[in-house]
Scaffold this active site. Structure first.
Site, short mmCIF file in Angstrom:
data_model
loop_
_atom_site.label_atom_id
_atom_site.label_comp_id
_atom_site.label_asym_id
_atom_site.label_seq_id
_atom_site.Cartn_x
_atom_site.Cartn_y
_atom_site.Cartn_z
N HIS A 3 -17.40 25.59 4.21
CA HIS A 3 -17.96 25.70 2.86
C HIS A 3 -18.71 24.41 2.54
O HIS A 3 -18.30 23.34 2.94
CB HIS A 3 -16.84 25.90 1.83
N ASP B 90 -14.38 34.47 1.51
CA ASP B 90 -14.83 35.70 2.18
C ASP B 90 -13.94 36.11 3.34
O ASP B 90 -14.08 37.22 3.85
CB ASP B 90 -16.26 35.50 2.69
C1 SDX Z 1 -19.89 31.49 -0.04
O1 SDX Z 1 -21.77 27.66 -2.48
C2 SDX Z 1 -20.79 28.47 -2.82
O2 SDX Z 1 -20.04 28.19 -3.70
C3 SDX Z 1 -20.75 29.76 -2.05
C4 SDX Z 1 -19.56 30.65 -2.34
C5 SDX Z 1 -19.60 31.16 -3.76
O3 SDX Z 1 -18.55 31.55 -4.25
O4 SDX Z 1 -20.74 31.28 -4.30
O5 SDX Z 1 -18.34 29.94 -2.14
C6 SDX Z 1 -19.56 31.86 -1.41
O6 SDX Z 1 -21.05 31.50 0.30
C7 SDX Z 1 -18.78 31.07 0.90
C8 SDX Z 1 -19.33 30.68 2.32
C9 SDX Z 1 -19.51 32.00 3.07
N1 SDX Z 1 -20.25 31.77 4.33
C10 SDX Z 1 -19.62 31.86 5.52
O7 SDX Z 1 -18.42 32.04 5.67
C11 SDX Z 1 -20.57 31.76 6.71
C12 SDX Z 1 -19.96 30.79 7.74
N2 SDX Z 1 -20.00 29.41 7.17
C13 SDX Z 1 -21.11 28.56 7.56
O8 SDX Z 1 -22.33 29.26 7.62
C14 SDX Z 1 -21.12 27.23 6.79
O9 SDX Z 1 -19.84 26.75 6.79
C15 SDX Z 1 -21.64 27.19 5.37
C16 SDX Z 1 -23.03 27.72 5.27
C17 SDX Z 1 -20.75 27.94 4.46
C18 SDX Z 1 -21.65 25.70 4.95
O10 SDX Z 1 -22.55 25.07 5.74
P1 SDX Z 1 -22.79 23.49 5.60
O11 SDX Z 1 -21.98 22.87 4.52
O12 SDX Z 1 -24.26 23.27 5.57
O13 SDX Z 1 -22.10 22.98 6.90
P2 SDX Z 1 -22.88 22.39 8.07
O14 SDX Z 1 -23.87 23.39 8.53
O15 SDX Z 1 -23.35 21.04 7.65
O16 SDX Z 1 -21.72 22.28 9.18
C19 SDX Z 1 -21.04 21.05 9.40
C20 SDX Z 1 -20.49 21.20 10.82
C21 SDX Z 1 -21.57 21.56 11.84
O17 SDX Z 1 -21.11 21.08 13.11
P3 SDX Z 1 -21.71 19.63 13.63
O18 SDX Z 1 -23.23 19.77 13.61
O19 SDX Z 1 -21.20 18.61 12.62
O20 SDX Z 1 -21.14 19.48 15.02
O21 SDX Z 1 -19.54 22.27 10.86
C22 SDX Z 1 -20.01 23.30 11.72
C23 SDX Z 1 -21.51 23.07 11.91
O22 SDX Z 1 -21.93 23.57 13.16
N3 SDX Z 1 -19.73 24.56 11.06
C24 SDX Z 1 -19.21 25.62 11.65
C25 SDX Z 1 -19.06 26.58 10.62
N4 SDX Z 1 -19.50 26.08 9.46
C26 SDX Z 1 -19.93 24.82 9.73
N5 SDX Z 1 -18.85 25.85 12.94
C27 SDX Z 1 -18.34 27.08 13.21
N6 SDX Z 1 -18.14 28.06 12.28
C28 SDX Z 1 -18.49 27.84 10.99
N7 SDX Z 1 -18.33 28.80 10.08
#
Ligand code: SDX
Length: 428
Positions: free
Chosen positions: A309, A366
């Protein structure tokens, strides 16, 4: 040099600015950079706005490190355990929990707006038989503006209020029509003697040939899902509603823009993506270990849906609430126990894995909501519609707050230009 300013100095030019240091009622202190460019020529750069406040708001507060979520000061745990969706709507819109008379009046107002114009039936019947319900919902909400020309003056407080009531009341009706259209069943009429969630389940699953009486456990599960998704600070779809609304766009157009943004799998589409991920694991016989290995593999675009998140770097408090609802519902109604068991094992493995611990990746709202919705017999393509139905009140509350904000102005971010500098048009 005072404690209520932040000094930023550009070492390249020696220019500096003493900028206001703003502290909200709780939360991180923030520097007001509006005068930075005037004093130093500097703009700020923050892709995804991860460290940038777009507004001041008193609706919702999240402490991502502590896993805290407050709506007008009330914790999401207290609201999920003791409130109902319409009471939370009143809280988000008006800032206070209603007393019984205020609640009865608010509920009565909402119930008087549950029907839609007959032409909306014809409009929704015109979609292809396999239209995605989010395409139908976003288009239909935008089309509502064509039915209410007499009450979409954004500067009229009463117009803003009745539009809020119309959208909250009509979302279940329109959402159920998306489902009925897909199933080839007739649209059902709302029943105003039912509660908000009972009426939605009636609209979804009753047919002219027979009523549908949901179990109290199913109704409570749906109420909890709606409460947990009602608002969440400046998430992508809420920021979209604010930006669209900042141009003076009418509320139906602004909310339709928010629905379009919520459709993305990284945001509101995640609950559908979680179920696809869990189904794939079950269907392909993939192991939890191989799934986690893929999520860590930088060459693989696969991410664990339902984890991570932008704000929560601790457990999403909503995920804990939903996990309990999931447990109670599956205990009573049955439903996908193997899938729920797989989800719990996957969660356990991820929480024990250093890769995810180092990146503070915990289950978000989710991760379990899809299992609850499936146990309620709601098809996967409707999952994000359910999210939109709940978040409508949050979007409207922020849209109204923006229009009442004395510092409100049209949103227009800057950029860092990296393209060609000026060059003459070649002579032919
Ligand atoms: C919602 O904003 C809100 O409030 C949203 C929400 C609401 O109520 O409105 O809470 C609803 O959207 C919840 C989130 C639902 N989405 C998912 O579950 C999709 C999977 N999650 C990812 O896509 C991701 O975690 C995000 C988009 C939610 C957050 O992305 P960020 O904060 O931009 O994180 P990042 O891309 O900077 O990741 C940091 C690290 C990275 O690795 P490194 O480059 O540091 O090695 O964490 C890794 C990412 O690759 N990573 C994941 C991951 N999420 C981040 N690795 C594997 N699986 C994941 N889900």
């Amino acid at each position: 040099m005072s404690n209520d300013t932040v000094t930023i100095t550009d070492n390249a030019t020696g220019k500096s600015a003493d900028l206001p240091r703003i502290q909200g009622s709780i939360g991180r202190p923030t520097v007001d950079v509006r005068k930075l460019a005037g004093s130093t020529d500097l703009f700020t750069y923050d892709p995804g706005f991860a460290a940038t406040a777009s507004c001041k708001s008193s609706i919702t507060y999240i402490d991502g490190d502590q896993g805290i979520l407050l709506h007008r000061g009330y914790s999401i745990e207290d609201l999920a355990a003791n409130s109902n969706y319409l009471e939370v709507c009143h809280l988000l819109l008006d800032g206070e929990l209603p007393n019984q008379d205020e609640f009865n009046e608010f509920e009565s107002i909402i119930k008087n707006h549950t029907m839609v114009h007959e032409n909306i039936h014809r409009f929704m019947s015109g979609f292809r038989y396999d239209a995605h319900p989010m395409a139908m919902l976003s288009a239909t909400v935008a089309a509502l503006a064509s039915f209410y020309h007499d009450s979409i003056d954004i500067n009229d407080e009463e117009h803003r209020k009745i539009t809020a009531h119309r959208l909250i009341a009509k979302m279940p009706t329109m959402a159920s029509y998306c489902f009925k259209h897909m199933r080839g069943q007739p649209f059902m009429s709302p029943k105003n003697n039912l509660s908000y969630s009972e009426n939605f389940l009636h609209l979804m699953f009753a047919v002219p040939a027979g009523d549908y009486v949901p179990s109290p456990t199913a109704v409570r599960a749906l109420e909890t899902i709606l409460i947990l998704h009602a608002d969440h600070e400046q998430n992508a779809s809420t920021s979209t509603v604010r930006l669209a609304g900042s141009s003076g766009a009418n509320p139906f157009a602004s909310i339709a823009a928010g629905i379009a943004c919520l459709w993305g799998p990284a945001h509101g589409g995640a609950n559908e993506a979680v179920m696809n991920m869990l189904d794939d694991i079950m269907d392909t016989g993939a192991t939890i270990e191989s799934t986690i290995a893929r999520a860590k593999d930088k060459s693989d675009p696969f991410r664990l849906m339902g984890f991570g998140h932008r704000v929560y770097k601790n457990y999403d408090p909503r995920a804990a609430c939903i996990q309990k609802v999931c447990h109670d519902l599956l205990d009573e109604l049955g439903g996908d126990q193997p899938l729920f068991q797989l989800a719990r094992e996957l969660e356990e493995a991820v929480l024990a894995d250093d890769y995810f611990k180092e990146r503070k990746l915990f289950p978000n709202v989710d991760f379990y909501s899809g299992i609850v919705l499936r146990a309620l017999n709601i098809p996967m393509s409707m999952f994000t519609v359910m999210f939109a139905m709940s978040r409508t009140v949050g979007w409207i509350a922020h849209w109204q707050e923006m229009h009442n904000d004395p510092e409100f102005r049209i949103g227009r971010p800057q950029q860092i230009y990296t393209g060609e500098t000026h060059r003459p048009y070649p002579k032919k």
